[in-house]
Motif scaffolding. Structure first.
Motif, PDB file in Angstrom:
ATOM      1  N   PHE A   5     -67.889 -12.756  13.562  1.00  0.00           N
ATOM      2  CA  PHE A   5     -67.355 -13.095  11.834  1.00  0.00           C
ATOM      3  C   PHE A   5     -65.570 -12.794  12.278  1.00  0.00           C
ATOM      4  N   ARG A   6     -66.018 -11.791  13.807  1.00  0.00           N
ATOM      5  CA  ARG A   6     -64.023 -11.737  14.394  1.00  0.00           C
ATOM      6  C   ARG A   6     -63.231 -13.396  14.968  1.00  0.00           C
ATOM      7  N   LEU A   7     -64.670 -14.203  15.213  1.00  0.00           N
ATOM      8  CA  LEU A   7     -63.859 -15.193  15.508  1.00  0.00           C
ATOM      9  C   LEU A   7     -63.962 -16.131  14.532  1.00  0.00           C
ATOM     10  N   LEU A   8     -64.402 -16.278  13.914  1.00  0.00           N
ATOM     11  CA  LEU A   8     -64.143 -17.316  12.293  1.00  0.00           C
ATOM     12  C   LEU A   8     -63.120 -16.870  11.732  1.00  0.00           C
ATOM     13  N   LEU A   9     -62.503 -15.186  11.806  1.00  0.00           N
ATOM     14  CA  LEU A   9     -61.744 -14.972  11.399  1.00  0.00           C
ATOM     15  C   LEU A   9     -60.247 -15.146  12.179  1.00  0.00           C
ATOM     16  N   SER A  10     -60.441 -15.270  13.272  1.00  0.00           N
ATOM     17  CA  SER A  10     -59.841 -15.630  14.098  1.00  0.00           C
ATOM     18  C   SER A  10     -58.559 -17.553  14.148  1.00  0.00           C
ATOM     19  N   THR A  11     -59.466 -17.795  13.372  1.00  0.00           N
ATOM     20  CA  THR A  11     -59.250 -20.000  13.132  1.00  0.00           C
ATOM     21  C   THR A  11     -57.895 -19.733  12.136  1.00  0.00           C
ATOM     22  N   LEU A  12     -57.890 -18.444  11.514  1.00  0.00           N
ATOM     23  CA  LEU A  12     -56.793 -18.599  10.474  1.00  0.00           C
ATOM     24  C   LEU A  12     -55.463 -18.662  10.950  1.00  0.00           C
ATOM     25  N   GLY A  13     -55.868 -17.841  12.573  1.00  0.00           N
ATOM     26  CA  GLY A  13     -53.638 -17.919  12.844  1.00  0.00           C
ATOM     27  C   GLY A  13     -54.316 -16.398  13.077  1.00  0.00           C
ATOM     28  N   LEU A  14     -52.691 -16.145  14.517  1.00  0.00           N
ATOM     29  CA  LEU A  14     -52.556 -14.777  14.643  1.00  0.00           C
ATOM     30  C   LEU A  14     -52.111 -14.007  13.195  1.00  0.00           C
ATOM     31  N   ALA A  15     -51.421 -14.456  13.016  1.00  0.00           N
ATOM     32  CA  ALA A  15     -50.361 -13.485  11.664  1.00  0.00           C
ATOM     33  C   ALA A  15     -51.557 -12.771  10.648  1.00  0.00           C
ATOM     34  N   GLU A  16     -52.554 -14.806  10.366  1.00  0.00           N
ATOM     35  CA  GLU A  16     -52.789 -13.648   9.730  1.00  0.00           C
ATOM     36  C   GLU A  16     -54.757 -13.508  10.039  1.00  0.00           C
ATOM     37  N   SER A  17     -54.963 -12.913  10.907  1.00  0.00           N
ATOM     38  CA  SER A  17     -56.174 -12.344  11.669  1.00  0.00           C
ATOM     39  C   SER A  17     -56.081 -10.786  12.172  1.00  0.00           C
ATOM     40  N   SER A  18     -54.454 -11.297  11.679  1.00  0.00           N
ATOM     41  CA  SER A  18     -54.448  -9.523  12.856  1.00  0.00           C
ATOM     42  C   SER A  18     -54.312  -8.234  12.014  1.00  0.00           C
ATOM     43  N   ARG A  19     -53.641  -9.097  10.492  1.00  0.00           N
ATOM     44  CA  ARG A  19     -53.175  -8.543   9.578  1.00  0.00           C
ATOM     45  C   ARG A  19     -54.457  -6.767   9.514  1.00  0.00           C
ATOM     46  N   PRO A  20     -53.605  -6.122   8.801  1.00  0.00           N
ATOM     47  CA  PRO A  20     -55.135  -4.722   9.121  1.00  0.00           C
ATOM     48  C   PRO A  20     -55.738  -4.498   8.107  1.00  0.00           C
ATOM     49  N   GLU A  21     -55.404  -5.309   6.719  1.00  0.00           N
ATOM     50  CA  GLU A  21     -56.356  -5.025   6.028  1.00  0.00           C
ATOM     51  C   GLU A  21     -57.522  -6.198   6.419  1.00  0.00           C
ATOM     52  N   LEU A  22     -57.459  -7.183   7.270  1.00  0.00           N
ATOM     53  CA  LEU A  22     -59.286  -7.438   7.896  1.00  0.00           C
ATOM     54  C   LEU A  22     -59.394  -7.004   8.958  1.00  0.00           C
ATOM     55  N   ASP A  23     -58.885  -5.066   9.365  1.00  0.00           N
ATOM     56  CA  ASP A  23     -59.865  -5.068  10.565  1.00  0.00           C
ATOM     57  C   ASP A  23     -61.797  -4.368  10.561  1.00  0.00           C
ATOM     58  N   LYS A  24     -61.925  -4.251   9.456  1.00  0.00           N
ATOM     59  CA  LYS A  24     -62.952  -4.401   9.416  1.00  0.00           C
ATOM     60  C   LYS A  24     -63.889  -5.240   9.114  1.00  0.00           C
ATOM     61  N   THR A  25     -63.315  -6.341   8.264  1.00  0.00           N
ATOM     62  CA  THR A  25     -64.154  -7.360   8.042  1.00  0.00           C
ATOM     63  C   THR A  25     -64.861  -7.578   8.467  1.00  0.00           C
ATOM     64  N   PRO A  26     -64.924  -7.686   9.513  1.00  0.00           N
ATOM     65  CA  PRO A  26     -66.110  -8.751  10.532  1.00  0.00           C
ATOM     66  C   PRO A  26     -67.393  -8.393  11.095  1.00  0.00           C
ATOM     67  N   ALA A  27     -67.396  -6.702  10.736  1.00  0.00           N
ATOM     68  CA  ALA A  27     -68.233  -5.359   9.643  1.00  0.00           C
ATOM     69  C   ALA A  27     -68.858  -5.841   9.312  1.00  0.00           C
ATOM     70  N   ARG A  28     -67.808  -5.984   7.639  1.00  0.00           N
ATOM     71  CA  ARG A  28     -68.409  -6.121   6.042  1.00  0.00           C
ATOM     72  C   ARG A  28     -68.977  -7.120   6.125  1.00  0.00           C
ATOM     73  N   ALA A  29     -68.916  -8.254   7.242  1.00  0.00           N
ATOM     74  CA  ALA A  29     -69.086  -9.444   6.446  1.00  0.00           C
ATOM     75  C   ALA A  29     -70.724  -9.876   7.554  1.00  0.00           C
ATOM     76  N   ALA A  30     -70.683  -8.869   8.727  1.00  0.00           N
ATOM     77  CA  ALA A  30     -71.905  -8.466   8.852  1.00  0.00           C
ATOM     78  C   ALA A  30     -72.736  -8.232   8.281  1.00  0.00           C
ATOM     79  N   LYS A  31     -72.723  -7.670   7.673  1.00  0.00           N
ATOM     80  CA  LYS A  31     -73.445  -6.537   7.512  1.00  0.00           C
ATOM     81  C   LYS A  31     -73.945  -6.991   5.799  1.00  0.00           C
ATOM     82  N   ALA A  32     -73.148  -7.522   4.977  1.00  0.00           N
ATOM     83  CA  ALA A  32     -73.473  -8.479   3.604  1.00  0.00           C
ATOM     84  C   ALA A  32     -74.510  -9.336   4.384  1.00  0.00           C
ATOM     85  N   PHE A  33     -74.079 -10.428   5.774  1.00  0.00           N
ATOM     86  CA  PHE A  33     -74.590 -11.280   5.931  1.00  0.00           C
ATOM     87  C   PHE A  33     -76.622 -10.938   6.183  1.00  0.00           C
ATOM     88  N   ARG A  34     -76.399  -9.798   7.249  1.00  0.00           N
ATOM     89  CA  ARG A  34     -77.884  -9.304   7.319  1.00  0.00           C
ATOM     90  C   ARG A  34     -78.150  -9.331   6.289  1.00  0.00           C
TER      91      ARG A  34
END
Length: 121
Positions: A42-71
């Motif tokens: 999920f972190r890699l997927l978010l990186s495809t949004l570009g560096l400016a978008e994917s490095s926003r602090p609001e997205l720091d925990k998104t990969p963990a939340r998305a992985a938990k939701a997927f499971r």
């Protein structure tokens, strides 16, 4: 799992012929790589949004939340004994030999083609 150094990924940029033009998007910093492959994906997927978008602090925990939701959305795939989930919903009735249709049962699932959730009754 050992240490590994993430490498930049090659992601086609919309509007360009993917065979000719490729934009180099940096992989997440080593400090952000986890031991959870789903979280890393999920972190890699978010990186495809570009560096400016994917490095926003609001997205720091998104990969963990998305992985938990997927499971959670795919938890049914890991059920070893379906009767443990169905419980008392399977029963016999004397004199009933036909199919019984039950309506208005809420359900939710995950589209295996698009990996998007859907629900209904």
């Amino acid at each position: 799992r050992g240490s590994r150094t993430p490498r930049p990924c090659m992601v086609p940029v919309s509007g360009f012929d993917p065979m000719d033009q490729v934009q180099l998007i940096p992989s997440p910093p080593v400090s952000q790589v986890s031991s959870d492959p789903a979280e890393d994906a999920f972190r890699l997927l978010l990186s495809t949004l570009g560096l400016a978008e994917s490095s926003r602090p609001e997205l720091d925990k998104t990969p963990a939340r998305a992985a938990k939701a997927f499971r959670e959305m795919t938890a049914g795939l890991r059920v070893q004994d379906p009767l443990s989930v169905v419980g008392d919903a399977v029963f016999e009735v004397d004199g009933a030999y036909d199919l019984v249709a039950v309506r208005d049962i809420p359900f939710h699932s995950l589209c295996e083609h698009h990996l998007l959730p859907f629900a209904g009754t």
